[in-house]
Write an enzyme that holds these catalytic residues in place. Structure first.
Site, mmCIF file in Angstrom:
data_model
loop_
_atom_site.group_PDB
_atom_site.id
_atom_site.type_symbol
_atom_site.label_atom_id
_atom_site.label_comp_id
_atom_site.label_asym_id
_atom_site.label_seq_id
_atom_site.Cartn_x
_atom_site.Cartn_y
_atom_site.Cartn_z
ATOM 1 N N HIS A 16 0.780 -1.176 -0.020
ATOM 2 C CA HIS A 16 0.144 -0.065 -0.048
ATOM 3 C C HIS A 16 0.991 1.102 -0.043
ATOM 4 O O HIS A 16 0.351 2.381 -0.523
ATOM 5 C CB HIS A 16 -0.976 0.085 1.245
ATOM 6 C CG HIS A 16 -2.164 -0.992 1.054
ATOM 7 N ND1 HIS A 16 -2.874 -0.845 0.174
ATOM 8 C CD2 HIS A 16 -2.493 -1.969 1.763
ATOM 9 C CE1 HIS A 16 -3.956 -1.680 0.069
ATOM 10 N NE2 HIS A 16 -3.486 -2.565 1.006
ATOM 11 N N ARG A 57 -15.324 0.535 -10.732
ATOM 12 C CA ARG A 57 -15.441 -0.654 -10.070
ATOM 13 C C ARG A 57 -16.497 -0.573 -9.065
ATOM 14 O O ARG A 57 -16.099 -0.371 -7.840
ATOM 15 C CB ARG A 57 -13.904 -1.056 -9.593
ATOM 16 C CG ARG A 57 -13.084 -1.140 -10.552
ATOM 17 C CD ARG A 57 -11.564 -1.685 -9.982
ATOM 18 N NE ARG A 57 -10.807 -2.255 -10.812
ATOM 19 C CZ ARG A 57 -9.659 -1.826 -11.454
ATOM 20 N NH1 ARG A 57 -9.396 -0.491 -11.587
ATOM 21 N NH2 ARG A 57 -9.125 -2.861 -12.309
ATOM 22 N N ARG A 60 -19.118 -1.307 -13.841
ATOM 23 C CA ARG A 60 -19.264 -2.393 -13.902
ATOM 24 C C ARG A 60 -19.892 -3.146 -12.811
ATOM 25 O O ARG A 60 -19.859 -2.606 -11.600
ATOM 26 C CB ARG A 60 -17.763 -2.953 -13.817
ATOM 27 C CG ARG A 60 -17.600 -4.586 -13.685
ATOM 28 C CD ARG A 60 -15.890 -4.888 -13.738
ATOM 29 N NE ARG A 60 -15.607 -4.565 -12.375
ATOM 30 C CZ ARG A 60 -14.145 -4.732 -12.240
ATOM 31 N NH1 ARG A 60 -13.446 -5.329 -13.375
ATOM 32 N NH2 ARG A 60 -13.742 -4.738 -11.075
ATOM 33 N N GLU A 102 -12.343 -10.915 -20.223
ATOM 34 C CA GLU A 102 -11.482 -11.334 -19.106
ATOM 35 C C GLU A 102 -10.976 -12.842 -19.290
ATOM 36 O O GLU A 102 -10.084 -13.134 -18.349
ATOM 37 C CB GLU A 102 -12.034 -10.984 -17.779
ATOM 38 C CG GLU A 102 -12.370 -9.785 -17.551
ATOM 39 C CD GLU A 102 -12.881 -9.296 -16.086
ATOM 40 O OE1 GLU A 102 -11.989 -8.882 -15.521
ATOM 41 O OE2 GLU A 102 -14.233 -9.439 -15.773
ATOM 42 N N ASN A 118 -5.756 -7.568 -17.082
ATOM 43 C CA ASN A 118 -5.493 -8.046 -15.612
ATOM 44 C C ASN A 118 -5.937 -9.532 -15.582
ATOM 45 O O ASN A 118 -5.074 -10.571 -15.170
ATOM 46 C CB ASN A 118 -5.799 -7.425 -14.356
ATOM 47 C CG ASN A 118 -5.832 -5.864 -14.685
ATOM 48 O OD1 ASN A 118 -4.811 -5.569 -15.533
ATOM 49 N ND2 ASN A 118 -6.469 -5.052 -13.746
ATOM 50 N N ASP A 119 -7.079 -9.822 -15.682
ATOM 51 C CA ASP A 119 -7.775 -11.076 -15.411
ATOM 52 C C ASP A 119 -7.492 -12.028 -16.738
ATOM 53 O O ASP A 119 -7.077 -13.214 -16.511
ATOM 54 C CB ASP A 119 -9.109 -11.220 -15.025
ATOM 55 C CG ASP A 119 -9.307 -10.963 -13.490
ATOM 56 O OD1 ASP A 119 -8.718 -11.754 -12.823
ATOM 57 O OD2 ASP A 119 -10.268 -10.305 -13.333
ATOM 58 N N CYS A 154 -9.539 -1.939 -20.556
ATOM 59 C CA CYS A 154 -9.372 -1.227 -19.142
ATOM 60 C C CYS A 154 -8.460 -1.706 -18.073
ATOM 61 O O CYS A 154 -8.485 -1.431 -17.166
ATOM 62 C CB CYS A 154 -10.828 -1.146 -18.530
ATOM 63 S SG CYS A 154 -11.655 -2.757 -18.126
HETATM 64 C C1 PEP Z 1 -9.199 -6.540 -15.492
HETATM 65 O O1 PEP Z 1 -9.563 -7.965 -15.107
HETATM 66 O O2 PEP Z 1 -8.316 -6.360 -16.268
HETATM 67 C C2 PEP Z 1 -9.915 -5.665 -14.819
HETATM 68 C C3 PEP Z 1 -9.829 -4.506 -14.927
HETATM 69 O O3 PEP Z 1 -10.551 -5.871 -13.719
HETATM 70 P P1 PEP Z 1 -9.981 -5.923 -12.070
HETATM 71 O O4 PEP Z 1 -8.578 -5.671 -12.147
HETATM 72 O O5 PEP Z 1 -10.802 -5.197 -11.331
HETATM 73 O O6 PEP Z 1 -10.303 -7.420 -11.848
HETATM 74 MG MG MG Z 2 -11.013 -8.243 -13.845
#
Ligand code: PEP
Ligand code: MG
Length: 548
Positions: A188, A294, A330, A428, A451-452, A499
């Protein structure tokens, strides 16, 4: 000159005098006390004061670093109210007859050890939060204030480690940079430094108390620090720092301009936010809209299920304040690393592959409908996009749309006004990429959650920093999936954005624009740099990277 290496939190240069930040040393007396009532009262007063301090830090961090970063202080305030921790401390005072200081030390150390021994990477790291709140109570008990630790002149601060509370308390006008011996890039503290735009180097093992008062430079680009640099090096890095400052000023000038490439392609550059309190960052950075709100932070910030009215107020604030800009919200993405106690979720062996996001919503229909009604009501106040996370099949998307329609009919019957809105799907999972044509035929836009998508494509747990040596964020599989998704979307007139964090990677902007991406939604601080890159692109030229 001494060169010390570490891990850089932010690409940037800091030059100035070094100030070594030493946490105050406290001696904790283990002797037996007689007045346990007095110690209980001292503990309770200190705990209450620490809660007040954490709430104040939340407000400060909100302004300095935005909601995502500030959340940690909200969590700390809640941890300070934890019954088990309070009881354990009180027991040490009453049964073992020790002072409030001693009891706080032992009880909180024990709890930190419990966290540190957990397998789950997220829970493991919660020990740092326990030490942070323990320090807050001890500081009150010992009457210690950290205010004098920073000195009175602007300086590069060197410390063994800094807690999030210590970091956010620092006076930014006196803070040129931060070097810590310990700490991780995802702590953090690192997140706060990044959000505040402060060059920082963590895990700098050579950092030493002997550096106090010496001239220092942090070279964030090269992950190192120089102590007593040579005049030549000083001059070179000063030049680089001046260039950075000029670039920052230039970017400010971009505000209000189109994100159009030299050959005429316009890309939407939107912001990712955690809630209505980030709206200021969207405006300050002149984002074209919000590409990812989010909404799970509305749930994480709440002690119980947020009501339809509470949710409606949050969504309306964002949509109405930013209208006519588009705000894409979302639906709840709880689960995996984002757990909420009141939801009483079953413990799972593999939470990232478990009941998360849309899977929770589709199994708890009333829970989902509460959010959808709040969103539909907010749609009357601006330009709303509703986006569903973790979709892996057209059936799921259809089910979401059917439930949404059910909510719409219910509201219309009650004469509640509903505006226009668009419907989007987060891409994702590799499954969503493979069926992108079918999904695109049934929605208005896609947003690629890299990210996912990276986690599920490369089978690399995004929470596990130990896998970094195996992680190639530019892996050809990911880039191909992005291209496949864009092409599938365009075959059905569905616009496609990104995103996930990769959308903000400046080394890939040209690649994404050449692939035909319509929108990039990024952390607010990345918006202006990205827009500058886009405005400098000319797609009639040969691609910089021959593989494109
Ligand atoms: C992702 O998975 O790229 C995403 C934007 O969602 P989060 O990071 O909130 O899982
Ligand atoms: Mg995600």
């Amino acid at each position: 000159m001494q060169v010390a290496t570490g891990k850089s939190v932010l690409n940037g240069i800091a030059i100035g005098k070094i100030k070594v930040y030493k946490a105050p040393k406290v001696e904790i007396d283990a002797s037996i006390i007689s007045d346990t009532e007095k110690e209980l009262e001292r503990f309770e007063n200190a705990r209450q004061k620490a809660i007040e301090q954490q709430n104040a830090l939340y407000e400060k961090a909100l302004l300095d670093a935005g909601e995502d970063s500030a959340m940690v202080f909200m969590v700390h305030a809640e941890m300070l109210d934890d019954e088990d921790l309070i009881d354990a401390t009180r027991e040490i005072i009453t049964k073992q007859k020790h002072s409030a200081e001693y009891a706080t030390k032992v009880a909180f150390d024990n709890q930190a050890k419990v966290f540190a021994s957990m397998d789950d990477e997220y829970m493991k790291n919660r020990d740092a939060d326990i030490y942070d709140i323990q320090q807050a109570i001890l500081n009150v008990l010992f009457g210690i204030s950290n205010d004098a630790m920073q000195g009175t002149e602007p300086a590069i601060l060197v410390a063994k480690d800094l807690t999030p509370s210590e970091t956010v308390k620092l006076d930014k006008s006196l803070l040129l940079g931060i070097i810590t011996k310990e700490g991780s890039l995802n702590s953090h503290t690192a997140i706060l430094a990044r959000s505040m735009g402060i060059p920082a180097l963590v895990q700098c093992a050579e950092a030493s108390e002997d550096w106090d008062g010496k001239e220092g430079i942090i070279d964030g680009y090269n992950h190192c620090a120089y102590v007593e640099p040579t005049p030549d090096l000083h001059q070179t890095l000063k030049k680089k720092q001046d260039e950075d400052l000029k670039k920052k000023a230039l970017l400010e000038e971009l505000k209000g301009k189109d994100n159009t490439t030299i050959d005429g392609r316009t890309i939407k550059v939107y912001a990712n936010i955690g809630g209505p309190s980030d709206i200021g960052l969207v405006q300050q950075n002149d984002a074209g809209g919000v590409g990812l709100f989010r909404s799970e932070f509305v749930y994480l910030n709440s002690k119980d299920y947020p009501t339809e009215e509470e949710q409606f107020q949050s969504y309306r604030l964002a949509v109405e304040t930013l209208a006519p800009k588009q705000v894409i919200i979302r639906t709840c993405d709880i689960g995996a690393d984002k757990q909420v106690d009141y939801m009483d979720m079953k413990k799972e062996e593999n939470p990232a592959l478990g009941v998360r996001a849309i899977r929770i919503c589709l199994t708890r229909k009333e829970f989902f409908k509460t959010q959808l009604r709040a969103l539909l009501r907010a749609s009357a106040y601006g330009n709303l996009g509703i986006m569903f996370p973790m979709i892996i099949s057209a059936r799921e998307l259809r089910e979401c749309k059917e439930i949404l329609e059910e909510c719409r009919q219910e509201l219309l019957q009650k004469n509640v006004s509903i505006g226009e809105f668009s419907i989007g799907v987060m891409i994702e999972t590799p499954a969503a990429v493979m069926i992108a044509d079918e999904l695109a035929a049934e929605c208005d836009f896609f947003s690629i959650g890299t990210n996912d998508l990276t986690q599920y494509t490369l089978a690399i747990d995004r929470q596990n920093a130990g896998l970094d040596p195996f992680l190639d964020t530019h892996h050809p599989a990911i880039l191909r999936e992005i291209k496949m998704t864009i092409d599938a979307g365009h075959r059905h007139n569905t616009w496609v954005g990104i995103c996930g964090e990769l959308g903000a990677d400046p080394s890939l902007t040209e690649t994404f624009v050449r692939m035909g991406v319509d929108e990039l939604s990024v952390n607010p601080v990345s918006i202006l740099p990205l827009r500058k890159i886009i405005r400098g692109l000319d797609l009639r030229n040969e691609p910089k990277d021959a593989s494109q």
